[in-house]
Design a protein around this motif. Structure first.
Motif, PDB file in Angstrom:
ATOM      1  N   LEU A  28      47.972  39.242  31.408  1.00  0.00           N
ATOM      2  CA  LEU A  28      49.331  39.250  30.863  1.00  0.00           C
ATOM      3  C   LEU A  28      49.336  38.559  29.500  1.00  0.00           C
ATOM      4  O   LEU A  28      49.927  39.041  28.534  1.00  0.00           O
ATOM      5  N   GLN A  29      48.619  37.440  29.454  1.00  0.00           N
ATOM      6  CA  GLN A  29      48.505  36.692  28.195  1.00  0.00           C
ATOM      7  C   GLN A  29      47.832  37.563  27.125  1.00  0.00           C
ATOM      8  O   GLN A  29      48.301  37.654  25.995  1.00  0.00           O
ATOM      9  N   CYS A  59      42.039  40.591  46.465  1.00  0.00           N
ATOM     10  CA  CYS A  59      43.335  40.479  45.801  1.00  0.00           C
ATOM     11  C   CYS A  59      43.271  39.433  44.690  1.00  0.00           C
ATOM     12  O   CYS A  59      43.934  39.563  43.664  1.00  0.00           O
ATOM     13  N   VAL A  60      42.460  38.397  44.911  1.00  0.00           N
ATOM     14  CA  VAL A  60      42.321  37.365  43.883  1.00  0.00           C
ATOM     15  C   VAL A  60      41.711  37.991  42.639  1.00  0.00           C
ATOM     16  O   VAL A  60      42.173  37.768  41.520  1.00  0.00           O
ATOM     17  N   ASP A  61      40.685  38.812  42.873  1.00  0.00           N
ATOM     18  CA  ASP A  61      40.029  39.446  41.732  1.00  0.00           C
ATOM     19  C   ASP A  61      40.919  40.485  41.062  1.00  0.00           C
ATOM     20  O   ASP A  61      40.817  40.725  39.866  1.00  0.00           O
ATOM     21  N   ALA A  62      41.763  41.110  41.865  1.00  0.00           N
ATOM     22  CA  ALA A  62      42.597  42.181  41.315  1.00  0.00           C
ATOM     23  C   ALA A  62      43.779  41.648  40.524  1.00  0.00           C
ATOM     24  O   ALA A  62      44.315  42.342  39.669  1.00  0.00           O
ATOM     25  N   CYS A  63      44.192  40.420  40.819  1.00  0.00           N
ATOM     26  CA  CYS A  63      45.418  39.892  40.201  1.00  0.00           C
ATOM     27  C   CYS A  63      45.240  39.712  38.693  1.00  0.00           C
ATOM     28  O   CYS A  63      44.327  39.031  38.248  1.00  0.00           O
ATOM     29  N   PRO A  64      46.125  40.307  37.894  1.00  0.00           N
ATOM     30  CA  PRO A  64      45.975  40.204  36.441  1.00  0.00           C
ATOM     31  C   PRO A  64      46.476  38.868  35.893  1.00  0.00           C
ATOM     32  O   PRO A  64      46.213  38.529  34.751  1.00  0.00           O
ATOM     33  N   THR A  65      47.223  38.122  36.693  1.00  0.00           N
ATOM     34  CA  THR A  65      47.743  36.829  36.237  1.00  0.00           C
ATOM     35  C   THR A  65      47.212  35.752  37.176  1.00  0.00           C
ATOM     36  O   THR A  65      46.327  35.998  37.974  1.00  0.00           O
TER      37      THR A  65
END
Lengths: 238, 174, 535
Positions: A111-112, A198-204
């Motif tokens: 996101l950043q 899910c941790v790896d997939a999370c974009p933030t």
């Protein structure tokens, strides 16, 4: 396999008929910003950052789900698109509680990165400061809803690759949130295999490994590649 | 920003013996009639809500297991649709229509009056569990706008005054 | 069932009704029921029985008699009398008058049937509405019902049917206005054994109740239209997706399906043809976005009603990935007359690009609230001022809203615009499903815009960013304006964000959510300006 020729940003490129505009552009090293897209899982076209202009179409089309066609003329960086992308990112920042300075993924956050790329240095829309929860009930991981942008990458990766379907979206509209089980604390959901996809997939930094600090975080490409491999080659072990 | 650690009470996992409850039979029959098809989830939730009045997490879990659906998926569906309620509702319900025709004819004033009288917001139930106040987005009774539904009965051409009267009658019943 | 049996039912039912000296028809659509029609009918039945008039006077429950605001309504056939605001205690006087005894002061008020409200209507979709008992399949058959289905199945090829619909120029009545014939032909041409037909009865626009009235008044017509559509596209399974807020319509549909099954008009080998057909009802659960076709499909599949990007369109990949035809209630209700009278006949009504008639729900600050069906091309002025009788208490029309939360407001000076898909679009609104809300001089247009934005933010499914987060910001900006805390920059921001949400949202809900703001900005900008902070 048939091959199509098309023009992206005045550059003539070729792509196979099944490819999406996003894939074709990537091959030609044309970068289109994305957030909800993740290699290896299905696309939902929800973040609207990859919208492109296609000649002859009055509507903007999401590159991640639009297939290439012969003779397509595509623009990915017009003034209008840039402005809309910036606004979309501003809306995302205003909607949640995104405080980079205290975030575990500061410096490694998609996101950043997108915000920097679209030139969003501040939001013209007032922050909503929603009251959201942090779930630290899982032994290894945590979920901070304040940082969630509802891209549903965790939902899809857990359903489509791990097959556990721990996550889903609950409520609707501005009240939507990612839910684990029957709105239980994550740690109590039997279905969770603690695989960490899910941790790896999370974009933030919404889903994170417990105990990790900002300085420990690295951008780990291998995890994304793993996800891709699991999906396409059906190899589910690292 | 207020961040707060999820601090829910541990789920009530001491499973109540559900078999003797007649209401579970209603759900079982509905699921059977729909051949336990996953796509009948919404139909089944309708029947479940009819039988129980609202959708308790335990019951959602029961439905999820029977249909072999992920728990989060069932929760997601149950919370997506406005007509499903995860909280018990009051003895009486009053639904004020806020469709355009009713709005143009002043239903917002009816809602405001009732909110003030009952001391609750739309979507809430009074602390004594007597009255639930809700709003709807068009009941299709625009010809007789503004419309208010008192305990399932649609009444037309309402004013703040006569809506208040009905509520008062309910309150006096107590 | 064969033709002889069908005709026999038709004749006996007609004869049964003709035998009676007078027929009293009571409107039992949701509007009149809410005004107390049930008590009136009960009294009528008791009184007729009490006076031993059951052989002479027939009391039937019928569908919508149009003038909803004056309910309960009662029509006397063959006298051509319509009583309005009938009270249960006036029943005796009505029966007396049927027996030739005048008891004038106790009679309810008679409605003037020569009033433009009735005179300008051209019923095609509503031709049986108010004439037949919606809960009796025999009544529907007595009006020629199910004959067209038989005709289609035995005497026409699927291609002929599609051709006829194409010729009629019928366009989707759900609001989009896509040519129905083209849609049918697309689904028909798709390869694959399994196809579906869906009827969209999720009439969510606030202020619209056309589909509800059709389903409550003449459900079999929709079923027959769907069966014809299924034959034309090669489907044999269909769904009606109806909103849960319409319990009466659901009940009548369920009953109609049961009756049709019993008569063999649904099931296998209908009219001894190889055509099999079944209809399942799916009841919604309160989500406006499910009117969007891809969201509706997700909901039929038992999922969250979130839309997905198109293409692929449902015609290609719809329910469970199979080719699916989705049309709205009113579209299906037009099919039977088109087949019966021919596509050319239908195309002779209306205008160049908008054929046939359109049903509108006329509501808001207008004298005559109710259901109207007028030919396309009728001017809005005629609808509001003549048919609607204008604003009550000498008020003036400020604007007319069409298209619900996806539409816009037409200002008073443009009332001469004819109702057509294209002319309305040019004004920045849409035909929509047929809600038409009249607003008088006291209406604040900014508040109306905020009202619709509140609706959209609440009904947004939350999937895509511009609609989920954008509508919330738009609502806040409008509130800031109304509270007189906004400045010119906020107004600019409002406009820019409207454009962004419109251009980038995933589905129709988001893409059209800014329309009420944009159209009021276009025609009533001064109202926005006066609300700006004076700095």
């Amino acid at each position: 396999m048939t091959v199509k020729t098309l023009t992206i940003n005045d550059q003539l490129i070729t792509a196979s008929a099944e490819q999406t505009i996003l894939d074709a552009a990537k091959e030609a090293e044309i970068k289109i910003p994305t957030l909800c897209h993740l290699e290896g899982v299905s696309d939902v076209g929800a973040c609207r950052l990859c919208l492109v202009e296609i000649e002859g179409s009055s509507k903007l089309q999401p590159a991640c789900v639009t297939q290439v066609q012969e003779g397509m003329v595509i623009q990915t960086e017009t003034e209008k698109l840039k402005e809309y992308r910036r606004m979309a990112v501003e809306l995302l920042f205003a909607e949640g509680n995104h405080v980079c300075a205290v975030c575990v993924v500061n410096g490694n956050c998609q996101l950043q990165n997108v915000a920097i790329k679209v030139g969003m240095d501040h939001s013209r829309f007032p922050y909503k400061f929603p009251k959201r929860e942090v779930d630290l009930s899982h032994r290894l991981f945590g979920m901070d809803h304040n940082r969630c942008i509802l891209c549903t990458r965790c939902v899809r990766v857990c359903d489509e690759i791990e097959g556990a379907h721990v996550w889903d979206v609950a409520n609707r509209g501005g009240q939507s949130f990612i839910v684990s089980g029957i709105n239980q604390p994550w740690g109590e959901v039997d279905a969770c295999t603690s695989c960490g996809k899910c941790v790896d997939a999370c974009p933030t930094g919404a889903i994170f490994r417990q105990g990790s600090t900002a300085s420990e975080m690295t951008c780990d490409r291998s995890t994304l590649e793993f996800l891709h491999r699991a999906r396409t080659k059906k190899e589910w072990t690292r | 920003m207020e961040t707060r650690t999820l601090n829910k009470k541990p789920q009530n996992h001491q499973k109540i013996d559900k078999r003797p409850d007649k209401r579970f039979k209603v759900i079982d029959i509905t699921m059977k009639r729909n051949h336990y098809r996953q796509d009948a989830l919404i139909e089944i939730l309708h029947k479940t809500q009819e039988a129980f009045g609202y959708l308790e997490p335990d019951i959602l879990e029961y439905v999820a297991h029977a249909l072999k659906l992920p728990l989060s998926r069932v929760y997601g569906v149950a919370t997506f649709y406005h007509l499903f309620s995860l909280k018990p509702s009051g003895e009486h319900t009053c639904i004020v229509c806020l469709g355009t025709a009713c709005y143009v004819k002043g239903s917002d004033r009816i809602l405001a009056t009732l909110q003030q009288e009952l001391g609750i917001q739309s979507g809430e139930t009074t602390s004594d569990n007597q009255i639930s106040l809700l709003s709807a987005r068009c009941l299709g009774a625009c010809g007789i706008a503004p419309a208010v539904v008192f305990d399932g009965e649609v009444t037309g051409k309402q004013t703040p005054e006569n809506a208040l009267k009905t509520i008062k009658i309910w309150q006096e019943e107590e | 069932m064969d033709l002889e049996e069908l005709l026999e039912i038709k004749e006996t039912t007609q004869a049964k009704h003709q035998k009676k000296r007078k027929r009293v028809r009571c409107c039992t659509a949701a509007g009149c029921l809410s005004s107390g029609a049930k008590a009136v009918i009960d009294n009528l039945n008791t009184e007729v029985k009490h006076q031993n008039l059951t052989e002479e006077i027939e009391v039937t429950s019928v569908g919508c008699l149009r003038l909803c605001s004056q309910g309960p309504l009662i029509e006397i056939d063959p006298d051509d009398t319509l009583y309005q605001q009938v009270k249960p205690e006036q029943v005796v006087a009505i029966i007396d008058s049927l027996n030739g005894q005048q008891n004038r002061e106790n009679l309810p008020q008679k409605t003037d049937l020569t009033h433009p409200f009735f005179a300008y209507q051209q019923p095609i979709v509503l031709e049986n509405s108010g004439k037949i008992d919606p809960e009796s399949i025999d009544d529907y058959i007595s009006k020629g019902g199910y004959q067209q289905l038989r005709h289609v199945l035995l005497e026409m090829t699927p291609n002929d049917v599609t051709q006829e619909v194409t010729k009629s120029g019928l366009r989707g009545r759900g609001g989009g206005g896509y040519p129905t014939g083209v849609k049918w032909a697309t689904v028909a041409k798709m390869p694959g054994q399994q196809k579906y037909v869906i009827c969209n009865a999720d009439e969510g626009d606030p202020g619209a109740f056309m589909d509800r009235a059709v389903l409550e008044s003449d459900p079999h017509r929709v079923l027959e239209g769907m069966a014809i559509a299924a034959y034309a596209v090669g489907a044999n399974h269909s769904y009606i997706y109806i909103r849960a807020e319409y319990p009466l319509a659901i009940k009548r549909l369920e009953k109609a399906i049961q009756q049709a099954k019993r008569y063999g008009l649904m099931g296998s080998q209908i009219f001894e043809s190889p055509f099999d057909f079944k209809i399942d009802i799916r009841v919604g659960a309160g989500a406006f976005v499910c009117g969007e076709e891809t969201a509706l499909i997700a909901s039929v599949e038992g999922k969250r009603g979130t839309p997905r990007p198109r293409p692929p369109y449902p015609a290609e990949s719809g329910l469970w990935g199979d080719p699916t035809l989705i049309n709205n209630v009113e579209t299906y209700a037009n099919i039977v007359p088109i087949i019966r009278e021919g596509g050319d006949w239908y195309a002779s009504i209306g205008t160049e690009n908008s054929k046939g008639t359109k049903v509108f729900a006329l509501t808001g600050n207008v004298e005559n609230n109710g259901l109207i069906e007028v030919p396309m091309g009728t001017s809005i002025r005629k609808i509001v001022e003549e048919i609607g009788g204008g604003v009550p208490n000498q008020g003036t029309v400020k604007a007319v809203q069409t298209g619900g939360p996806s539409g816009g407001c037409i200002p008073a000076h443009l009332l001469d615009t004819p109702v057509e898909y294209d002319s309305l679009q040019k004004l920045g609104t849409i035909m929509g499903s047929g809600g038409m809300i009249v607003m008088d001089q006291d209406t604040s247009m900014v508040e109306i815009a905020r009202f619709y934005m509140d609706f959209c933010q609440e009904e947004s499914c939350g999937k895509c960013v511009p609609c989920r987060a954008g509508t919330v910001q738009l609502y806040d900006l409008l509130t800031k304006l109304i509270e007189r805390k906004a400045n010119q920059q906020d107004l600019d921001k409002l406009e820019a964000l409207c454009q962004m949400v419109k251009d980038t949202s995933l589905c129709g809900l988001g893409m059209t959510a800014p329309n009420p703001v944009l159209s009021t900005l276009q025609y009533f900008r001064e109202e926005y300006i006066t609300l700006l902070q004076s700095t």
